[in-house]
Write a protein that holds these residues in place. Structure first.
Motif, PDB file in Angstrom:
ATOM      1  N   ARG A 172       7.248   2.475   1.795  1.00  0.00           N
ATOM      2  CA  ARG A 172       7.974   1.389   1.117  1.00  0.00           C
ATOM      3  C   ARG A 172       7.198   0.069   1.240  1.00  0.00           C
ATOM      4  NH1 ARG A 172      12.503   3.875   3.368  1.00  0.00           N
ATOM      5  NH2 ARG A 172      12.976   2.273   4.916  1.00  0.00           N
ATOM      6  N   VAL A 173       6.584  -0.148   2.401  1.00  0.00           N
ATOM      7  CA  VAL A 173       5.791  -1.375   2.601  1.00  0.00           C
ATOM      8  C   VAL A 173       4.608  -1.378   1.637  1.00  0.00           C
ATOM      9  CG1 VAL A 173       4.352  -2.635   4.260  1.00  0.00           C
ATOM     10  CG2 VAL A 173       6.492  -1.603   5.020  1.00  0.00           C
ATOM     11  N   ARG A 174       3.957  -0.227   1.494  1.00  0.00           N
ATOM     12  CA  ARG A 174       2.828  -0.121   0.560  1.00  0.00           C
ATOM     13  C   ARG A 174       3.311  -0.334  -0.871  1.00  0.00           C
ATOM     14  NH1 ARG A 174      -1.663   3.107  -0.397  1.00  0.00           N
ATOM     15  NH2 ARG A 174      -0.356   4.827  -1.097  1.00  0.00           N
ATOM     16  N   THR A 228      -2.382   1.380   4.199  1.00  0.00           N
ATOM     17  CA  THR A 228      -1.200   1.081   5.013  1.00  0.00           C
ATOM     18  C   THR A 228      -1.448  -0.169   5.860  1.00  0.00           C
ATOM     19  OG1 THR A 228      -0.838   3.442   5.151  1.00  0.00           O
ATOM     20  CG2 THR A 228       0.362   2.092   6.731  1.00  0.00           C
ATOM     21  N   PHE A 229      -2.641  -0.233   6.437  1.00  0.00           N
ATOM     22  CA  PHE A 229      -2.956  -1.380   7.302  1.00  0.00           C
ATOM     23  C   PHE A 229      -2.876  -2.682   6.511  1.00  0.00           C
ATOM     24  CE2 PHE A 229      -6.078  -4.520   8.677  1.00  0.00           C
ATOM     25  CZ  PHE A 229      -5.634  -4.762   9.964  1.00  0.00           C
ATOM     26  N   GLU A 230      -3.461  -2.694   5.323  1.00  0.00           N
ATOM     27  CA  GLU A 230      -3.471  -3.927   4.522  1.00  0.00           C
ATOM     28  C   GLU A 230      -2.047  -4.353   4.160  1.00  0.00           C
ATOM     29  OE1 GLU A 230      -7.819  -2.733   2.634  1.00  0.00           O
ATOM     30  OE2 GLU A 230      -5.982  -2.373   1.487  1.00  0.00           O
ATOM     31  N   ALA A 231      -1.236  -3.370   3.742  1.00  0.00           N
ATOM     32  CA  ALA A 231       0.133  -3.689   3.325  1.00  0.00           C
ATOM     33  C   ALA A 231       0.968  -4.168   4.524  1.00  0.00           C
ATOM     34  CB  ALA A 231       0.774  -2.460   2.692  1.00  0.00           C
ATOM     35  N   LEU A 232       0.840  -3.458   5.652  1.00  0.00           N
ATOM     36  CA  LEU A 232       1.648  -3.804   6.830  1.00  0.00           C
ATOM     37  C   LEU A 232       1.213  -5.158   7.415  1.00  0.00           C
ATOM     38  CD1 LEU A 232       3.913  -2.729   8.641  1.00  0.00           C
ATOM     39  CD2 LEU A 232       2.173  -1.595  10.036  1.00  0.00           C
ATOM     40  N   SER A 233      -0.088  -5.397   7.427  1.00  0.00           N
ATOM     41  CA  SER A 233      -0.581  -6.678   7.960  1.00  0.00           C
ATOM     42  C   SER A 233      -0.100  -7.827   7.078  1.00  0.00           C
ATOM     43  CB  SER A 233      -2.115  -6.690   8.019  1.00  0.00           C
ATOM     44  OG  SER A 233      -2.558  -5.666   8.852  1.00  0.00           O
ATOM     45  N   SER A 274       1.816  -8.679  -2.730  1.00  0.00           N
ATOM     46  CA  SER A 274       0.453  -8.238  -3.062  1.00  0.00           C
ATOM     47  C   SER A 274      -0.573  -9.304  -2.686  1.00  0.00           C
ATOM     48  CB  SER A 274       0.345  -7.937  -4.562  1.00  0.00           C
ATOM     49  OG  SER A 274       0.619  -9.114  -5.305  1.00  0.00           O
ATOM     50  N   HIS A 275      -0.160 -10.584  -2.712  1.00  0.00           N
ATOM     51  CA  HIS A 275      -1.120 -11.653  -2.450  1.00  0.00           C
ATOM     52  C   HIS A 275      -1.617 -11.575  -0.998  1.00  0.00           C
ATOM     53  CE1 HIS A 275      -3.244 -15.370  -2.761  1.00  0.00           C
ATOM     54  NE2 HIS A 275      -2.490 -15.965  -1.846  1.00  0.00           N
ATOM     55  N   ALA A 276      -0.662 -11.506  -0.058  1.00  0.00           N
ATOM     56  CA  ALA A 276      -1.054 -11.431   1.363  1.00  0.00           C
ATOM     57  C   ALA A 276      -1.866 -10.155   1.616  1.00  0.00           C
ATOM     58  CB  ALA A 276       0.187 -11.461   2.254  1.00  0.00           C
ATOM     59  N   ALA A 277      -1.397  -9.035   1.052  1.00  0.00           N
ATOM     60  CA  ALA A 277      -2.118  -7.763   1.262  1.00  0.00           C
ATOM     61  C   ALA A 277      -3.531  -7.857   0.672  1.00  0.00           C
ATOM     62  CB  ALA A 277      -1.345  -6.617   0.630  1.00  0.00           C
TER      63      ALA A 277
END
Ligand SMILES: COc1cc(/C=C/C(=O)SCCNC(=O)CCNC(=O)[C@H](O)C(C)(C)COP(=O)(O)OP(=O)(O)OC[C@H]2O[C@@H](n3cnc4c(N)ncnc43)[C@H](O)[C@@H]2OP(=O)(O)O)ccc1O
Length: 453
Positions: free
Chosen positions: A264-266, A281-286, A348-351
């Motif tokens: 869901r985070v992704r 996953t790392f990019e989305a969660l971070s 999406s911007h932060a990711a």
């Protein structure tokens, strides 16, 4: 990883509610002893530590807990099996038997004294089940399972590693390690622990022998700084978070993301198509936790904020670092944004900023970071910063000394209030525990944001 030297990592933070487990856990330690390599190793020289080792000279304390089980194949008890295997594995990892010193270049180095690692046996007056579950750090309790040299005033007075083996009444035991990050990063530390474990299980040779020579990471002469290296930038705290941290109790909580929740985070990061359908996953969660922490701390829109995280450079160096590289092969990368920019834009911007920061780490970026230290001796700054440390792929579960995989393992504490730790969770290690500390009111706000996912 952490970026500032502390006298003792365990003393760095206070944890609310830490007293309960501490009250149950009463540990009686024996006299510390020195475990030297079982065979002759190089002595009398200085062992070179690279620039990537220099600015993370902090003690990392971890605990591995083992349930009662029949004795190992060797038939020995845990204390003697671990002590003997340590002496044998130190033949390969002999710099861990030396002592930290300052070289002629005024950098940290290891004096190859061959003195040995500090080893302590201990007894707990309770069962292993009385130890808290390690999902949230509890330094008051878990700190009793790790040995710190009393009275040591700085890292030069602390050995590169100490090991404490604590027997519990139920027959289980805990291994507590305090190891200096300048000796290795998470991957290197796990290779050491797992080499020690396989030695204890009776292996004649190490699966991954350490590659000892760190000079492959020497700075260029003259140094070439080809990136801005914002990791060192000191960002003013115009939101006055110092008052928030100063006025409230620091609370620690961990948030579990199982595979569905991670998906869901992704999905949130990919929803507007801004990332072209690609995001790890790392990019989305971070990106998610960077935004949520920014909101929870109530940062003013103009507040510049920095995200730092370690990237494993082993395969990114050209040529790649040799297998078993003994040392820090990680480099800090960064992303910058104002709080307003982060919060008014979609996830999406932060990711995407995280993704750019991962992609920035090339051979040239890492050589530039090495040279930056050579030229400036600067340390990364944590001002107005979130530092994410990813332990989720570290092989804690492979630390089988003959009593099976650890029933639980993890850090004793978070090193700084700016640090968030990603830990693997669950039987198949497919979930991620996000562990952080925040002032009480900000933690409640962060909790609400996590509950929405
Ligand atoms: C001193 O004593 C110690 C020390 C310590 C601990 C010290 C430290 O903390 S040092 C820092 C440790 N952390 C790292 O080294 C980070 C390592 N990770 C990376 O470098 C990552 O590449 C990243 C920069 C964080 C970015 O990750 P990601 O966006 O996920 O991109 P990729 O890695 O390229 O992965 C993409 C994709 O591939 C799959 N995958 C790749 N590798 C693995 C793997 N090993 N396992 C499983 N899956 C993998 C995966 O599918 C990824 O995509 P997903 O979307 O599915 O995630 C501790 C103790 C001491 O005593």
């Amino acid at each position: 990883m952490v970026v500032e030297a502390k006298e003792n990592g365990a003393a760095a933070v206070a944890v609310a509610g830490g007293g309960k487990a501490a009250a149950k856990l009463m540990v009686k330690r024996g006299e510390p002893e020195l475990v030297a390599p079982a065979e002759a190793t190089p002595t009398g020289e200085k062992y070179y530590l690279s620039n990537l080792d220099q600015n993370i000279a902090v003690i990392v304390q971890t605990v591995y807990c083992y349930k009662p089980a029949p004795a190992a194949a060797s038939g020995g008890d845990a204390v003697s099996v671990l002590r003997d295997a340590l002496a044998r594995v130190l033949v390969h990892y002999y710099p861990l038997a030396g002592r930290l010193t300052i070289s002629e270049e005024m950098k940290l180095a290891v004096d190859l004294t061959g003195q040995g690692a500090v080893f302590v046996e201990a007894d707990a007056g309770c069962d292993l089940a009385d130890v808290s579950d390690l999902a949230t750090p509890d330094p008051a309790a878990l700190g009793q399972l790790v040995y710190s040299v009393p009275g040591a005033k700085n890292i030069l007075e602390m050995p590169p590693m100490t090991a404490q083996v604590t027997r519990f009444k139920c027959g289980g035991f805990a291994l507590g390690l305090a190891m200096n990050h300048c000796m290795f990063d998470g991957l290197g530390a796990m290779e050491f622990v797992n080499s020690w474990a396989e030695t204890a299980r009776g292996a004649a040779e190490l699966t991954v022998p350490p590659f000892i020579d760190r000079s492959v990471l020497r700075a260029r002469d003259p140094p070439v700084i080809s990136f801005p290296h914002h990791e060192f930038e000191e960002i003013p705290d115009i939101s006055d978070t110092a008052a928030l941290y100063g006025g409230q109790e620091l609370l620690y909580r961990s948030f579990c993301f199982d595979p569905d929740r991670l998906e869901r985070v992704r999905g949130l990061a990919l929803a507007d198509g801004g990332l072209g359908g690609r995001c790890t996953t790392f990019e989305a969660l971070s990106g998610l936790v960077w935004r949520a922490r920014t909101r929870a701390l109530g940062l003013v829109p103009e507040q510049r904020t920095k995200l730092l995280f370690a990237v494993d450079g082993r395969r990114r160096f050209e040529p790649p670092l040799p297998r078993g590289y003994f040392g820090n092969g990680i480099v800090l990368t960064n992303a910058l944004a104002t709080a307003g920019d982060l919060l008014s834009s979609p996830p999406s911007h932060a990711a995407g900023l995280v993704q750019d920061a991962v992609r920035m780490v090339t051979d040239e970026y890492m050589r530039s970071a090495v040279d930056y230290f050579e030229a400036t001796r600067a340390r990364p700054s944590l001002a107005s910063t979130l530092l994410i440390t990813t332990w989720s792929r570290l092989a804690f579960q492979d630390a089988d000394f003959g009593w099976g995989a650890p029933a639980m393992s993890g850090p004793v504490t978070l090193p700084e209030k700016e640090v968030i730790l990603f830990l693997a969770h669950g039987k198949e290690r497919k979930s991620i525990n996000v562990l952080l500390g925040l002032p009480a009111s900000a933690m409640d706000a962060f909790q609400d944001l996590m509950d929405e996912i």
